[in-house]
Each structure stands twice: as structure tokens, then as C-alpha cells.
Design an enzyme around this catalytic site. Structure first.
Site, PDB file in Angstrom:
ATOM      1  N   GLU A 152      44.241  36.676  31.514  1.00 20.78           N
ATOM      2  CA  GLU A 152      43.327  37.768  31.195  1.00 20.78           C
ATOM      3  C   GLU A 152      43.346  38.084  29.707  1.00 20.78           C
ATOM      4  OE1 GLU A 152      42.116  41.508  33.665  1.00 20.78           O
ATOM      5  OE2 GLU A 152      44.010  41.944  32.650  1.00 20.78           O
TER       6      GLU A 152
ATOM      7  N   HIS B 270      38.188  39.975  30.309  1.00 18.37           N
ATOM      8  CA  HIS B 270      38.318  40.997  31.344  1.00 18.37           C
ATOM      9  C   HIS B 270      36.986  41.462  31.926  1.00 18.37           C
ATOM     10  CE1 HIS B 270      38.637  45.340  32.502  1.00 18.37           C
ATOM     11  NE2 HIS B 270      39.503  44.812  33.323  1.00 18.37           N
TER      12      HIS B 270
ATOM     13  N   HIS C  78      34.760  40.016  35.154  1.00 12.56           N
ATOM     14  CA  HIS C  78      34.332  41.125  36.001  1.00 12.56           C
ATOM     15  C   HIS C  78      32.984  41.636  35.486  1.00 12.56           C
ATOM     16  CE1 HIS C  78      38.696  41.088  36.668  1.00 12.56           C
ATOM     17  NE2 HIS C  78      38.414  41.617  37.845  1.00 12.56           N
TER      18      HIS C  78
ATOM     19  N   GLU D  19      30.530  45.830  38.282  1.00 17.56           N
ATOM     20  CA  GLU D  19      31.343  46.455  39.328  1.00 17.56           C
ATOM     21  C   GLU D  19      31.017  47.939  39.423  1.00 17.56           C
ATOM     22  OE1 GLU D  19      36.071  47.127  40.469  1.00 17.56           O
ATOM     23  OE2 GLU D  19      35.515  46.374  38.486  1.00 17.56           O
TER      24      GLU D  19
END
Length: 207
Positions: free
Chosen positions: A35, A74, A101, A104
């Protein structure tokens, strides 16, 4: 995981020792994604250089039928536009799988459209607590604008050319789905996480 019969796994790793253990010891195949998180364009090159240095050492630990190494910038707004480009180009050149990601939180769309909203406010407040004053425009390298989405932003940067796996995609529009499909990016949904964090429901029919 072995007992469950899982064929493979993807794990997001942020601890150096854990990454070394996974690459050397894990008996489950899949990808261990390192990450990367740095929203400041001014420190993007230093963060990238450190990442590249770590990756060079870890690639020597990969084993046949073991976990592969990957990279995970990230999220769309927690990695600067400069670093997103560097990581995507590097991933393509090194053949590293990548995942991000995306979409979200329900207000991620507002962040890119206006630079405001709960997610933007929370993110900028967290930056101020670390002594870093940044605007959303500085992070993404352009002014937010109506019609700009997290997906069109990644496409604009050239990140989708790396075909990253896109995690969540709960709040995607039909146009987002079209762009992702054309780019050939895999999508992973996280129903329990989305339910627990009140993010909404993945648009199954749309995809």
C-alpha cells in the site's frame, strides 16, 4: 484460508515485515499488494523512489506458486496525481498487478465535482492534523469540475492503462462502468465492508 478452499487471495500490506513473511512463507497463492499513500505532490518522487527500492528487494523473495508482489495506491484522493502516474507507469513496466480503492464513500463523486463534501472535508482535516495544508486541486493536479469523476480522473492520468483492480465501485455511474469495461479493469466488491460503513450497495445489474 486454505481450510476454506480459497483458490487465491489478495492482501493489502502496509508493514515491511508482514510483506517479507507473506512472500517467503505463504502457502496460498495470489497477490500481496504494497500500500502506497502520499497525497502531497511535493513528496511524490521521494515516496516513489522508496517504493521502487522496496519492490526491488521483495521481488527476489517471490516463489513459484507463492504470492506475487503488487502495488496498491491507496485511493483516488489519498495519492497525489504525480504519484499515481509514477506508480502506474512503473507497474506496467515491471509487470506488477495494481489495485486502488475507488468510489467507496458516497461523497467521493462530490469531491471530484466540487472539491467539497464530507469526504473532502474529512481528508483535508486529517492532512491539517499532520501539519500539511493541501487543497483537493493540489492533490489531483487540476480543479474539480462538474462531470469529473474518480474514474474519468484516473483515465485522464493514464492510470487505467495499467488495468488496476478497482475495489468497491459502489457509487459508480453508467459512464464509469463503460469506461472501466473499455479499459479492461477488474472490479472487486466488498459487501460486508460496504454495509458496515454505510457506503451503499454495489450496482450489480449495472455492471
Amino acid at each position: 484460508m486454505r481450510a476454506s478452499g480459497a483458490a487465491g487471495m489478495g492482501d493489502i500490506v502496509w508493514d515491511v515485515g508482514v510483506m517479507e513473511w507473506l512472500l517467503q512463507e505463504s502457502e496460498v497463492s495470489g497477490v500481496a499488494y504494497w500500500e502506497v499513500l502520499d497525497p502531497n505532490p511535493a513528496t511524490a518522487q521521494a515516496t516513489f523512489d522508496r517504493t521502487r527500492e522496496l519492490v526491488a528487494g521483495w521481488r527476489k523473495l517471490e516463489r513459484p506458486r507463492g504470492l506475487r508482489l503488487g502495488l496498491s495506491p491507496h485511493a483516488t484522493h489519498t495519492v497525489s496525481h504525480t504519484l499515481h502516474r509514477l506508480l502506474a507507469e512503473y507497474s506496467v513496466g515491471e509487470g506488477l498487478p495494481m489495485q486502488i480503492h475507488v468510489l467507496e464513500h458516497p461523497s467521493e463523486a462530490e469531491l471530484f465535482a466540487t472539491g467539497a463534501g464530507p469526504l473532502a472535508e474529512s481528508f483535508l482535516a486529517s492532512m491539517r492534523r499532520t501539519g500539511t495544508e493541501l487543497s483537493i486541486a493540489e492533490v489531483i493536479g487540476r480543479e474539480p469540475a462538474p462531470g469529473l469523476s474518480a474514474i474519468s480522473y484516473l483515465a485522464e492520468l493514464g492510470v487505467l492503462k495499467a488495468r488496476p483492480t478497482l475495489i468497491h465501485m459502489v457509487n459508480a455511474t453508467p459512464e464509469d462502468v463503460r469506461v472501466v469495461a473499455q479499459a479492461g479493469c477488474p472490479v472487486v466488491t466488498c459487501p460486508r465492508s460496504n454495509r458496515n460503513l454505510h457506503c451503499g450497495t454495489f450496482p450489480w445489474q449495472q455492471f
